[in-house]
Design a protein around this motif. Sequence first.
Motif, PDB file in Angstrom:
ATOM      1  N   ARG A 119       0.840  -1.205   0.000  1.00  0.00           N
ATOM      2  CA  ARG A 119       0.000   0.000   0.000  1.00  0.00           C
ATOM      3  C   ARG A 119       0.876   1.258   0.000  1.00  0.00           C
ATOM      4  O   ARG A 119       0.587   2.228  -0.693  1.00  0.00           O
ATOM      5  CB  ARG A 119      -0.931  -0.009   1.211  1.00  0.00           C
ATOM      6  CG  ARG A 119      -1.897  -1.186   1.236  1.00  0.00           C
ATOM      7  CD  ARG A 119      -2.815  -1.123   2.458  1.00  0.00           C
ATOM      8  NE  ARG A 119      -3.616  -2.310   2.567  1.00  0.00           N
ATOM      9  CZ  ARG A 119      -3.300  -3.374   3.311  1.00  0.00           C
ATOM     10  NH1 ARG A 119      -2.172  -3.364   4.011  1.00  0.00           N
ATOM     11  NH2 ARG A 119      -4.073  -4.428   3.354  1.00  0.00           N
TER      12      ARG A 119
ATOM     13  N   ARG B 269       1.758   7.268  -6.585  1.00  0.00           N
ATOM     14  CA  ARG B 269       0.804   8.351  -6.865  1.00  0.00           C
ATOM     15  C   ARG B 269       1.446   9.714  -6.600  1.00  0.00           C
ATOM     16  O   ARG B 269       1.271  10.660  -7.374  1.00  0.00           O
ATOM     17  CB  ARG B 269      -0.443   8.184  -5.998  1.00  0.00           C
ATOM     18  CG  ARG B 269      -1.551   9.192  -6.303  1.00  0.00           C
ATOM     19  CD  ARG B 269      -2.672   9.086  -5.281  1.00  0.00           C
ATOM     20  NE  ARG B 269      -3.804   9.927  -5.632  1.00  0.00           N
ATOM     21  CZ  ARG B 269      -3.876  11.228  -5.453  1.00  0.00           C
ATOM     22  NH1 ARG B 269      -2.841  11.882  -4.914  1.00  0.00           N
ATOM     23  NH2 ARG B 269      -4.960  11.897  -5.804  1.00  0.00           N
TER      24      ARG B 269
ATOM     25  N   ASN C  67      -5.894   6.047  -5.013  1.00  0.00           N
ATOM     26  CA  ASN C  67      -7.175   6.358  -4.378  1.00  0.00           C
ATOM     27  C   ASN C  67      -7.740   5.139  -3.651  1.00  0.00           C
ATOM     28  O   ASN C  67      -8.328   5.263  -2.565  1.00  0.00           O
ATOM     29  CB  ASN C  67      -8.178   6.843  -5.428  1.00  0.00           C
ATOM     30  CG  ASN C  67      -7.835   8.211  -5.969  1.00  0.00           C
ATOM     31  OD1 ASN C  67      -7.003   8.922  -5.410  1.00  0.00           O
ATOM     32  ND2 ASN C  67      -8.454   8.592  -7.082  1.00  0.00           N
ATOM     33  N   GLU C  68      -7.574   3.953  -4.249  1.00  0.00           N
ATOM     34  CA  GLU C  68      -8.032   2.725  -3.591  1.00  0.00           C
ATOM     35  C   GLU C  68      -7.327   2.529  -2.265  1.00  0.00           C
ATOM     36  O   GLU C  68      -7.949   2.176  -1.262  1.00  0.00           O
ATOM     37  CB  GLU C  68      -7.760   1.516  -4.487  1.00  0.00           C
ATOM     38  CG  GLU C  68      -8.799   1.287  -5.563  1.00  0.00           C
ATOM     39  CD  GLU C  68      -8.572  -0.047  -6.257  1.00  0.00           C
ATOM     40  OE1 GLU C  68      -9.548  -0.785  -6.437  1.00  0.00           O
ATOM     41  OE2 GLU C  68      -7.422  -0.341  -6.622  1.00  0.00           O
TER      42      GLU C  68
ATOM     43  N   ALA D 205      -6.043   4.774  -0.385  1.00  0.00           N
ATOM     44  CA  ALA D 205      -6.428   5.800   0.584  1.00  0.00           C
ATOM     45  C   ALA D 205      -7.849   5.627   1.107  1.00  0.00           C
ATOM     46  O   ALA D 205      -8.131   5.969   2.258  1.00  0.00           O
ATOM     47  CB  ALA D 205      -6.281   7.180  -0.058  1.00  0.00           C
ATOM     48  N   HIS D 206      -8.733   5.078   0.279  1.00  0.00           N
ATOM     49  CA  HIS D 206     -10.148   5.121   0.636  1.00  0.00           C
ATOM     50  C   HIS D 206     -10.849   3.768   0.723  1.00  0.00           C
ATOM     51  O   HIS D 206     -11.943   3.680   1.280  1.00  0.00           O
ATOM     52  CB  HIS D 206     -10.914   5.977  -0.385  1.00  0.00           C
ATOM     53  CG  HIS D 206     -10.358   7.361  -0.521  1.00  0.00           C
ATOM     54  ND1 HIS D 206     -10.343   8.269   0.517  1.00  0.00           N
ATOM     55  CD2 HIS D 206      -9.771   7.996  -1.569  1.00  0.00           C
ATOM     56  CE1 HIS D 206      -9.796   9.398   0.115  1.00  0.00           C
ATOM     57  NE2 HIS D 206      -9.426   9.261  -1.145  1.00  0.00           N
ATOM     58  N   ALA D 207     -10.248   2.697   0.194  1.00  0.00           N
ATOM     59  CA  ALA D 207     -10.956   1.418   0.133  1.00  0.00           C
ATOM     60  C   ALA D 207     -10.995   0.741   1.494  1.00  0.00           C
ATOM     61  O   ALA D 207     -10.203   1.037   2.388  1.00  0.00           O
ATOM     62  CB  ALA D 207     -10.293   0.497  -0.888  1.00  0.00           C
ATOM     63  N   ASP D 208     -11.945  -0.205   1.626  1.00  0.00           N
ATOM     64  CA  ASP D 208     -11.984  -1.081   2.784  1.00  0.00           C
ATOM     65  C   ASP D 208     -10.915  -2.147   2.566  1.00  0.00           C
ATOM     66  O   ASP D 208     -11.095  -3.076   1.785  1.00  0.00           O
ATOM     67  CB  ASP D 208     -13.362  -1.726   2.913  1.00  0.00           C
ATOM     68  CG  ASP D 208     -13.495  -2.551   4.194  1.00  0.00           C
ATOM     69  OD1 ASP D 208     -12.446  -2.963   4.741  1.00  0.00           O
ATOM     70  OD2 ASP D 208     -14.630  -2.797   4.627  1.00  0.00           O
TER      71      ASP D 208
END
Length: 201
Positions: A96, A103, A149-150, A152-155
């Motif tokens: 991650r 990014r 973005n995944e 930073a924001h995904a479960d």
Amino acid sequence: MTSFICPHCKAFSTFSVVWLDNSRQAGPTSSTRHGASRCNNPSCSKVIGGYVHQSSGEVNDWWPRHVGGKEFPDVPEHIASTADEAHQSLSIGAHRGAIALARAVVEATAKDHGITKGMLDKKIDEMAKQGVISDAMKDAAHEIRFAGNEVAHADLAEEPITKEDAEEVLALMDAILTRVYQEPAQVARVRQRREERRGGE
């Protein structure tokens, strides 16, 4: 005190124990505990985990065994160091973190070309509009953005990030840096040498 090649700075260094878990046994013997040791190279001073002998402080095993970065000699230092850190993160399984740094590299590349307004999607489109990157590279940059973005924001429990995911994202990052910085610099060096040869005729 134990000596071996530090996985971070690649120097042969001694290591000093900075933490030892005396609450329970861990490792190959009853006298081995989980511990943390610091590299005594003054330019490094980074910490590794490992199995430490409780009385002698000898490190019997350690991790990470290898921290692998990547050099980007023709890329501005602040961007190159971030890209290198992305590869280091990948090498120790911090997938991650590797993607998040990739990014950041894309955004820093846009800013390095004077593109500072708007969210990252707008910056990427503007880089393509100005010819900084090709349409193919624009698609690659957007995929890096989506992956970031995944992260930073995904479960994360439902959408785990695999090693393969991170490797592919970093391959796209590398391709962008190659096209934007490294290939033009290489062409310039070849041209300069050719012109110097002709000048000597």
